[in-house]
Motif scaffolding. Structure first.
Motif, PDB file in Angstrom:
ATOM      1  N   THR A 185       0.810  -1.222   0.000  1.00 15.17           N
ATOM      2  CA  THR A 185       0.000   0.000   0.000  1.00 15.17           C
ATOM      3  C   THR A 185       0.841   1.269   0.000  1.00 15.17           C
ATOM      4  O   THR A 185       0.296   2.373   0.008  1.00 15.17           O
ATOM      5  CB  THR A 185      -0.926   0.014   1.236  1.00 15.17           C
ATOM      6  N   PRO A 201       3.334   4.301  -1.372  1.00 15.79           N
ATOM      7  CA  PRO A 201       3.537   4.990  -2.656  1.00 15.79           C
ATOM      8  C   PRO A 201       4.731   4.424  -3.431  1.00 15.79           C
ATOM      9  O   PRO A 201       4.694   4.359  -4.662  1.00 15.79           O
ATOM     10  CB  PRO A 201       3.779   6.441  -2.231  1.00 15.79           C
ATOM     11  N   SER A 255       3.655   1.328  -5.519  1.00 13.69           N
ATOM     12  CA  SER A 255       2.906   1.672  -6.732  1.00 13.69           C
ATOM     13  C   SER A 255       3.799   2.361  -7.761  1.00 13.69           C
ATOM     14  O   SER A 255       3.646   2.151  -8.968  1.00 13.69           O
ATOM     15  CB  SER A 255       1.715   2.568  -6.384  1.00 13.69           C
ATOM     16  N   GLN A 301      -3.659   4.657 -14.608  1.00 15.13           N
ATOM     17  CA  GLN A 301      -4.692   4.426 -13.607  1.00 15.13           C
ATOM     18  C   GLN A 301      -5.379   3.075 -13.803  1.00 15.13           C
ATOM     19  O   GLN A 301      -5.693   2.371 -12.843  1.00 15.13           O
ATOM     20  CB  GLN A 301      -5.726   5.556 -13.661  1.00 15.13           C
ATOM     21  N   GLU A 359      -4.801  -4.497  -8.740  1.00 12.84           N
ATOM     22  CA  GLU A 359      -5.604  -4.878  -7.571  1.00 12.84           C
ATOM     23  C   GLU A 359      -6.635  -5.942  -7.929  1.00 12.84           C
ATOM     24  O   GLU A 359      -6.813  -6.926  -7.207  1.00 12.84           O
ATOM     25  CB  GLU A 359      -6.303  -3.648  -6.998  1.00 12.84           C
ATOM     26  N   GLY A 367      -3.952  -0.267  -1.741  1.00 12.51           N
ATOM     27  CA  GLY A 367      -4.498   0.742  -0.845  1.00 12.51           C
ATOM     28  C   GLY A 367      -5.397   1.750  -1.550  1.00 12.51           C
ATOM     29  O   GLY A 367      -5.694   2.807  -0.994  1.00 12.51           O
ATOM     30  N   ARG A 368      -5.840   1.439  -2.771  1.00 11.03           N
ATOM     31  CA  ARG A 368      -6.706   2.349  -3.522  1.00 11.03           C
ATOM     32  C   ARG A 368      -8.142   2.287  -3.003  1.00 11.03           C
ATOM     33  O   ARG A 368      -8.566   1.285  -2.445  1.00 11.03           O
ATOM     34  CB  ARG A 368      -6.701   1.994  -5.014  1.00 11.03           C
ATOM     35  N   GLN A 369      -8.879   3.363  -3.254  1.00 16.31           N
ATOM     36  CA  GLN A 369     -10.323   3.414  -3.000  1.00 16.31           C
ATOM     37  C   GLN A 369     -10.979   3.913  -4.281  1.00 16.31           C
ATOM     38  O   GLN A 369     -11.288   5.100  -4.421  1.00 16.31           O
ATOM     39  CB  GLN A 369     -10.636   4.328  -1.815  1.00 16.31           C
ATOM     40  N   ASP A 390      -8.630   6.111  -8.673  1.00 13.55           N
ATOM     41  CA  ASP A 390      -8.285   6.741  -7.403  1.00 13.55           C
ATOM     42  C   ASP A 390      -7.127   7.689  -7.713  1.00 13.55           C
ATOM     43  O   ASP A 390      -5.946   7.322  -7.607  1.00 13.55           O
ATOM     44  CB  ASP A 390      -7.894   5.714  -6.337  1.00 13.55           C
ATOM     45  N   HIS A 396      -4.451   8.552  -4.957  1.00 18.62           N
ATOM     46  CA  HIS A 396      -3.511   7.447  -4.727  1.00 18.62           C
ATOM     47  C   HIS A 396      -2.407   7.480  -5.782  1.00 18.62           C
ATOM     48  O   HIS A 396      -1.214   7.344  -5.473  1.00 18.62           O
ATOM     49  CB  HIS A 396      -4.249   6.110  -4.767  1.00 18.62           C
ATOM     50  N   ARG A 432       0.071  10.306  -5.186  1.00 20.73           N
ATOM     51  CA  ARG A 432       1.032  10.041  -4.110  1.00 20.73           C
ATOM     52  C   ARG A 432       2.201   9.202  -4.627  1.00 20.73           C
ATOM     53  O   ARG A 432       3.352   9.417  -4.252  1.00 20.73           O
ATOM     54  CB  ARG A 432       0.337   9.349  -2.927  1.00 20.73           C
TER      55      ARG A 432
END
Length: 615
Positions: free
Chosen positions: A417, A419, A422, A448, A455, A463-465, A475, A478, A481
């Motif tokens: 999760t 940065p 990712s 994106q 995921e 850790g994305r929403q 997201d 995210h 970051r």
């Protein structure tokens, strides 16, 4: 290690400090801490008792210790399991506890937390286990073993530095391990939820005996076992777990005994085995042609193939309605068990064979998926446990504080999760696009969609929403970051141009990219598979694929029937007004691709709700 010395524990510790200290300090009516064996943890540095007693009640037969002392369990299996801790926060600074404790009080040359980590090493526990004496079940490590055991002793500042490094590392490992355990549990719960959904259907019921060729219980006594391995194996209740009959650990018998114990029926592949006791209600399918037979407290179901599919029976017996029946028929005041006649009278839901096979296909796919996820997280947990052992070994061989040793942050597996994680996914994706001369397609939209599909398909929680966006599941914060981390570390940046964004390498790109396999660890191959899926696609195709996959997952979570029409409406008409500009044929192509590649969602992905328009 030039300044390190080697001493015995007896030279740098007082072993079993005298109780007279407590009596000289406190009156008999004063409260002191009391710590039975269950208060001493495994992998927990500090031992803080939850009880108090008066000194006069415990000073006779219990073991004395004080704040800062290190307690070590000496009896099997507590010693081998690593039960130990530093006493802290004791009432009046004094504690008493189990007579099975060895208490070590460090001198001024030894830090108590440094000693704790030294004793927690697998090497110390294995050495101690080999020297234990006493009767089976009551073996103990001797005081003499502990006193004579050598300990490397760096200067006090270095001891404290090592403790600080291990504290930070073990905290990170504990967090990562808890995360992996939660994910593994979530995988099991996902299967259970689908199983419950399948068997919530309103199907007619029959007595289970009426749908089976046979229901056979075991011979009502224990078979005499052979002293060595033979081809003939006895199944026991411990071999039946979670839908599987494992023959990895069995008792063996002679051929004559096997023939007697199988005189009524020889078990065969496809039989469903149920435990009637110890524990009651475990179910598994026999998937071996080896000569085996039923041990005590087992019953075998053989499906009548014209009425009942064997795997449907397996799943039915694991389902909540059948498990509830099994436990309702339990008898016995001490050990719960189900009688053999009751095992034949369970009510079994029985749809037509076509519906049974549909249900089995769905559950087989879900079980395979959840087992795969469970194995992934199991490997992560094993790797984290191995990392703890490695760090403990390095700590007491001078490697942990050596200039040649990687910083602990580089050794500790990076949180998915973060940065940084990712950012490595994004950089790896760009590089693989560039190899195929497809880097011009890799902008913000495709970036994106990549993160979403990592995921959703690779099952890596970044850790994305995600929210509904004109360009698909998104997201944006995210992603920003991750890009901010990349720019701050001279990795890469996304540069705006008319109509989109371009990926730009920064000075440290090549150096940091070489570390991506280490950063991504066990997830690397699955992430690369997702990247390679996207490389040939243009921006629109990637957008449609990610949106369609998210819409499919949403429908499953909502409990909506998944049809092509429902998918297209959810991913196009019901997603965002801008999606209507994309031809419906693109969505049909994405549906076909998802099916052909075996990427059909299972409802375990993140729900994509709301709407945003940041891209």
């Amino acid at each position: 290690m030039a300044e390190w010395k080697v001493k015995t524990l007896g030279e740098v510790c007082t072993i079993r400090p005298p109780k007279s200290e407590a009596k000289a300090k406190l009156a008999d009516d004063k409260e002191v801490s009391f710590a039975p064996m269950e208060d001493l943890g495994i992998g927990v540095k500090y031992m803080q008792p939850r009880q108090t007693r008066r000194l006069g009640e415990v000073s006779g037969s219990y073991t004395y210790f004080a704040d800062g002392d290190v307690l070590l369990a000496k009896i099997t299996p507590c010693f081998e399991n690593g039960k130990l801790g530093v006493a802290r926060g004791l009432t009046n600074g004094v504690g008493f506890g189990s007579s099975e404790y060895i208490v070590l009080r460090p001198t001024s040359t030894l830090d108590s937390e440094f000693l704790y980590y030294f004793l927690a090493r697998p090497a110390f526990l294995e050495d101690g286990a080999r020297t234990m004496t006493g009767a089976v079940g009551h073996k103990r490590v001797t005081k003499e073993f502990v006193e004579s055991y050598p300990i490397p002793l760096p200067p006090m500042p270095e001891q404290r530095r090592i403790v600080a490094i291990l504290d930070d590392a073990f905290e990170g490992i504990a967090t990562a391990r808890a995360h992996a355990e939660k994910k593994r549990l979530n995988a099991r719960e996902l299967f259970e939820s689908v199983l419950a959904q399948v068997f919530s259907a309103d199907w007619s019921q029959v007595r289970i005996e009426d749908a089976c060729q046979s229901i056979m219980d075991c011979v009502n006594k224990t078979a005499p076992t052979a002293s060595e391995a033979t081809p003939y194996k006895m199944m026991r209740t411990t071999n039946v777990r979670n839908g599987v009959v494992s023959l990895a650990s069995v008792n063996y018998v002679s051929e004559d005994v096997y023939k007697v114990w199988t005189r009524r029926q020889v078990p065969c592949r496809g039989d469903v085995i149920l435990t009637r006791e110890a524990p009651m209600g475990e179910v598994g399918m026999l998937e071996s042609d080896e000569p085996v037979f039923l041990g005590q407290r087992l019953v075998s179901y053989r499906a009548e193939p014209t009425k009942l599919d064997a795997r449907f029976l397996l799943y039915a017996l694991q389902s909540e309605p059948l498990q509830r029946q099994i436990h309702a028929k339990a008898s016995g005041s001490t050990v719960q068990h189900m009688r053999v006649p009751d095992s034949k009278n369970l009510l079994l839901p029985l749809p037509g064979l076509h519906q049974q096979l549909e249900a089995v296909a769905k559950l087989d796919a879900m079980r395979e998926e959840t087992r795969s996820l469970g194995a992934i997280y199991g490997r992560k947990i094993a790797a984290l446990d191995e990392l703890k052992k490695t760090l403990l070994h390095q700590a007491f061989t001078g490697q942990l504080t050596s200039a040649k040793t990687k910083p602990i942050a580089a050794v500790l597996a990076l949180q998915t999760t973060s940065p940084e994680y990712s950012a490595n996914v994004i950089a790896l994706a760009y590089e693989r696009h560039k190899r195929q001369q497809r880097e011009r397609t890799f902008g913000h939209v495709k970036e994106q969609k990549l993160l979403h599909l990592v995921e959703a398909i690779a099952k890596v929680d970044l850790g994305r929403q995600p929210m509904k966006d004109a360009a698909g599941p998104n997201d944006f914060l995210h992603m920003l970051r991750a890009e901010e981390w990349a720019k701050r570390n001279d990795f890469f940046e996304m540069v705006q141009r008319e109509g989109g964004y371009d990926f730009k390498k920064l000075p440290a790109f090549d150096q940091l990219l070489t570390k991506a396999p280490q950063v991504l660890g066990a997830d690397l191959s699955r992430i690369e598979s997702v990247i390679d899926l996207l490389v040939p696609m243009d921006t629109m195709d990637a957008e449609v694929l990610a949106t369609l996959h998210a819409a499919w997952n949403n429908l499953l979570i909502d409990g909506t029937e998944v049809t092509d029409a429902a998918l297209i409406w959810e991913a196009r008409d019901g997603w965002h007004a801008d999606k209507l500009a994309i031809p419906e044929s693109k969505f049909r192509q994405a549906i076909a691709l998802i099916r052909s590649k075996g990427l059909v969602p299972d409802g375990s992905g993140k729900y994509v709700g709301g709407q945003t328009s940041l891209l």
